[in-house]
Design an enzyme around this catalytic site. Structure first.
Site, PDB file in Angstrom:
ATOM      1  CB  CYS A 186      12.845 -57.405 -56.406  1.00  0.00           C
ATOM      2  SG  CYS A 186      11.657 -56.930 -57.673  1.00  0.00           S
ATOM      3  CG  HIS A 205      11.007 -59.334 -53.650  1.00  0.00           C
ATOM      4  ND1 HIS A 205      10.355 -58.116 -53.479  1.00  0.00           N
ATOM      5  CD2 HIS A 205      10.756 -59.731 -54.925  1.00  0.00           C
ATOM      6  CE1 HIS A 205       9.737 -57.813 -54.611  1.00  0.00           C
ATOM      7  NE2 HIS A 205       9.958 -58.773 -55.492  1.00  0.00           N
ATOM      8  CG  ASN A 253       6.805 -57.233 -56.794  1.00  0.00           C
ATOM      9  OD1 ASN A 253       7.591 -56.448 -56.258  1.00  0.00           O
ATOM     10  ND2 ASN A 253       7.196 -58.129 -57.678  1.00  0.00           N
TER      11      ASN A 253
HETATM   12  O1  UT7 Z   1       9.558 -59.184 -58.358  1.00  0.00           O
HETATM   13  C1  UT7 Z   1      10.223 -59.576 -59.507  1.00  0.00           C
HETATM   14  C2  UT7 Z   1      10.159 -61.026 -59.692  1.00  0.00           C
HETATM   15  N1  UT7 Z   1       8.855 -61.413 -60.191  1.00  0.00           N
HETATM   16  C3  UT7 Z   1       8.273 -62.493 -59.740  1.00  0.00           C
HETATM   17  O2  UT7 Z   1       8.776 -63.144 -58.857  1.00  0.00           O
HETATM   18  C4  UT7 Z   1       6.997 -62.950 -60.412  1.00  0.00           C
HETATM   19  C5  UT7 Z   1       7.049 -64.427 -60.681  1.00  0.00           C
HETATM   20  N2  UT7 Z   1       5.877 -64.966 -61.366  1.00  0.00           N
HETATM   21  C6  UT7 Z   1       4.644 -65.015 -60.820  1.00  0.00           C
HETATM   22  O3  UT7 Z   1       4.413 -64.520 -59.728  1.00  0.00           O
HETATM   23  C7  UT7 Z   1       3.577 -65.785 -61.561  1.00  0.00           C
HETATM   24  O4  UT7 Z   1       4.177 -66.445 -62.646  1.00  0.00           O
HETATM   25  C8  UT7 Z   1       2.402 -64.902 -62.078  1.00  0.00           C
HETATM   26  C9  UT7 Z   1       1.564 -64.427 -60.913  1.00  0.00           C
HETATM   27  C10 UT7 Z   1       2.946 -63.737 -62.875  1.00  0.00           C
HETATM   28  C11 UT7 Z   1       1.504 -65.743 -62.964  1.00  0.00           C
HETATM   29  O5  UT7 Z   1       1.015 -66.876 -62.239  1.00  0.00           O
HETATM   30  P1  UT7 Z   1       1.160 -68.346 -62.854  1.00  0.00           P
HETATM   31  O6  UT7 Z   1       0.510 -69.270 -61.920  1.00  0.00           O
HETATM   32  O7  UT7 Z   1       2.604 -68.585 -63.182  1.00  0.00           O
HETATM   33  O8  UT7 Z   1       0.275 -68.246 -64.157  1.00  0.00           O
HETATM   34  P2  UT7 Z   1       0.703 -68.594 -65.651  1.00  0.00           P
HETATM   35  O9  UT7 Z   1       1.567 -67.505 -66.225  1.00  0.00           O
HETATM   36  O10 UT7 Z   1       1.207 -70.006 -65.703  1.00  0.00           O
HETATM   37  O11 UT7 Z   1      -0.683 -68.541 -66.374  1.00  0.00           O
HETATM   38  C12 UT7 Z   1      -1.744 -69.499 -66.095  1.00  0.00           C
HETATM   39  C13 UT7 Z   1      -2.982 -69.075 -66.849  1.00  0.00           C
HETATM   40  C14 UT7 Z   1      -2.703 -68.702 -68.301  1.00  0.00           C
HETATM   41  O12 UT7 Z   1      -3.804 -69.137 -69.074  1.00  0.00           O
HETATM   42  P3  UT7 Z   1      -3.688 -70.483 -69.961  1.00  0.00           P
HETATM   43  O13 UT7 Z   1      -2.524 -70.278 -70.872  1.00  0.00           O
HETATM   44  O14 UT7 Z   1      -3.431 -71.583 -68.966  1.00  0.00           O
HETATM   45  O15 UT7 Z   1      -5.016 -70.558 -70.619  1.00  0.00           O
HETATM   46  C15 UT7 Z   1      -2.690 -67.195 -68.283  1.00  0.00           C
HETATM   47  O16 UT7 Z   1      -3.047 -66.635 -69.526  1.00  0.00           O
HETATM   48  O17 UT7 Z   1      -3.532 -67.900 -66.239  1.00  0.00           O
HETATM   49  C16 UT7 Z   1      -3.730 -66.884 -67.236  1.00  0.00           C
HETATM   50  N3  UT7 Z   1      -3.550 -65.590 -66.610  1.00  0.00           N
HETATM   51  C17 UT7 Z   1      -4.547 -64.938 -66.004  1.00  0.00           C
HETATM   52  N4  UT7 Z   1      -5.846 -65.237 -65.829  1.00  0.00           N
HETATM   53  C18 UT7 Z   1      -6.589 -64.338 -65.137  1.00  0.00           C
HETATM   54  C19 UT7 Z   1      -2.403 -64.868 -66.510  1.00  0.00           C
HETATM   55  N5  UT7 Z   1      -2.658 -63.726 -65.840  1.00  0.00           N
HETATM   56  C20 UT7 Z   1      -3.970 -63.735 -65.512  1.00  0.00           C
HETATM   57  C21 UT7 Z   1      -4.803 -62.861 -64.818  1.00  0.00           C
HETATM   58  N6  UT7 Z   1      -6.097 -63.199 -64.650  1.00  0.00           N
HETATM   59  N7  UT7 Z   1      -4.359 -61.694 -64.296  1.00  0.00           N
END
Ligand code: UT7
Length: 332
Positions: free
Chosen positions: A118, A257, A287
């Protein structure tokens, strides 16, 4: 490393392209356990574009270059170097850049693909500026393209909601009067020890002591990448501004980005940009990796927000973990 740049490069054209097929959040609700509400709240994404059957990343490249030439009417036959930033070329070789040479009938030019995930588009701008400074090259075509939907695991709800396809093209030309160029400052940094937090592997099964899945799809530890982005990327942006002698108030636009709207908002908060200075098209495109910066920028060029003479901070970051940023004066 931060550098205040010598530059004789001017941006003389920009063009973008996204494929017609739209994947909405409700389409994804049918594939994985997710909801429109979760996706919008956590990422700001409402829909993304995807290649259709029979299309490839090179079709996106051709679309973006055509869009650029139609809008600006600049001939490409005297382009003397082509750089394509991509992690998802249809063919590893021939490079996408070599295929542009052939498709657009450009003779006597260098052509390379560059892979910096990216951060690819901004890394390509840094290299393009350096090539122009050698005095050997006059006109460089830079393209950022990714077809991430071809390497997305649609059984993984933590990644499949994020990615989309698109392309952006830009022409960098040596200033005719030999006057100052538009690139004002540059910054790069890499932390390869975090490479296993977001990867795409076809054959490697480890990075250092970390075991990898090798199924040819993107694997990401979202929380780790998020943490790195908010802390280290914001630090990189501050160093870039410090090196340029300008702060967020003196700059007109911030073009990060587009990975996640929450990351963009957090970066603004930590670097002094007002949210309305940040250009984002993430709600419509998701993205798109190497294409996200030109896509967000071109929206604002087309609707007249970005004007000639404006100062912009463009900042790419992601897989590697790598980051690359430039401050430029818009010269269109
Ligand atoms: O471009 C390359 C670089 N990439 C990035 O910059 C991406 C960076 N990361 C992110 O954008 C975020 O971490 C994500 C969007 C991928 C995830 O968001 P988050 O707020 O960090 O969520 P999390 O991974 O902390 O997960 C929170 C909860 C989890 O459930 P529990 O463990 O709290 O019960 C996940 O299992 O949300 C759950 N979860 C979802 N729920 C519904 C994860 N994905 C989903 C989903 N729908 N799609």
């Amino acid at each position: 490393m931060t550098t205040t740049l010598q530059s004789n490069a001017c941006v003389t054209a920009i063009g973008t392209y996204v494929p017609g097929h739209i994947i909405t959040n409700s389409d994804l609700e049918k594939l994985v356990d997710t909801s429109d509400e979760w996706i919008v709240q956590r990422t700001g994404i409402r829909e993304r574009r995807a290649l259709s059957q029979g299309e490839g990343a090179f079709d996106l490249v051709v679309g973006a270059v055509h869009n650029m030439t139609e809008r600006y009417g600049i001939p490409l036959d005297d382009v003397d170097y082509i750089i394509v930033a991509t992690s998802t070329p249809d063919t590893v070789f021939p490079s996408m850049a070599a295929r542009i040479q052939s498709r657009f009938g450009i003779s006597g030019c260098g052509a390379v693909d560059l892979q910096a995930a990216c951060a690819g588009f901004t890394a390509a701008l840094q290299l393009g500026n350096a090539l122009l400074l050698t005095g050997i090259y006059r006109k460089i075509l830079i393209v950022g393209v990714d077809a991430l939907t071809t390497v997305t695991d649609y059984t993984d709800r933590t990644t499949c909601i994020l990615f989309g396809d698109g392309a952006g093209a830009m022409l960098l030309e040596r200033a005719s009067s030999g006057g100052g160029g538009c690139m004002l400052a540059s910054y790069s940094d890499t932390d390869g020890s975090g490479g296993h937090h977001v990867y795409l592997s076809n054959s490697a099964n480890r990075i250092d002591e970390h075991e990898l899945l090798d199924h040819g799809k993107i694997v990401q530890n979202g929380r780790e990448v998020y943490r790195w982005a908010v802390s280290h990327v914001s630090e990189g942006i501050r160093k870039l501004m410090a090196g340029s002698g300008m702060d967020a108030e003196q700059l007109n636009w911030f073009v990060p980005h587009n990975a996640n709207q929450r990351i963009i908002d957090a970066l603004c908060e930590r670097t002094g940009f007002r949210p309305e200075q940040a250009l984002s098209s993430i709600s419509r495109y998701g993205n798109t990796s190497a294409a996200s910066i030109p896509l967000a920028l071109d929206d604002a060029v087309k609707d007249g927000r970005v004007q000639s003479g404006d100062t912009l901070l463009l900042y790419g970051f992601g897989g590697g973990l790598t980051q690359a940023g430039v401050i430029m004066r818009w010269s269109l």
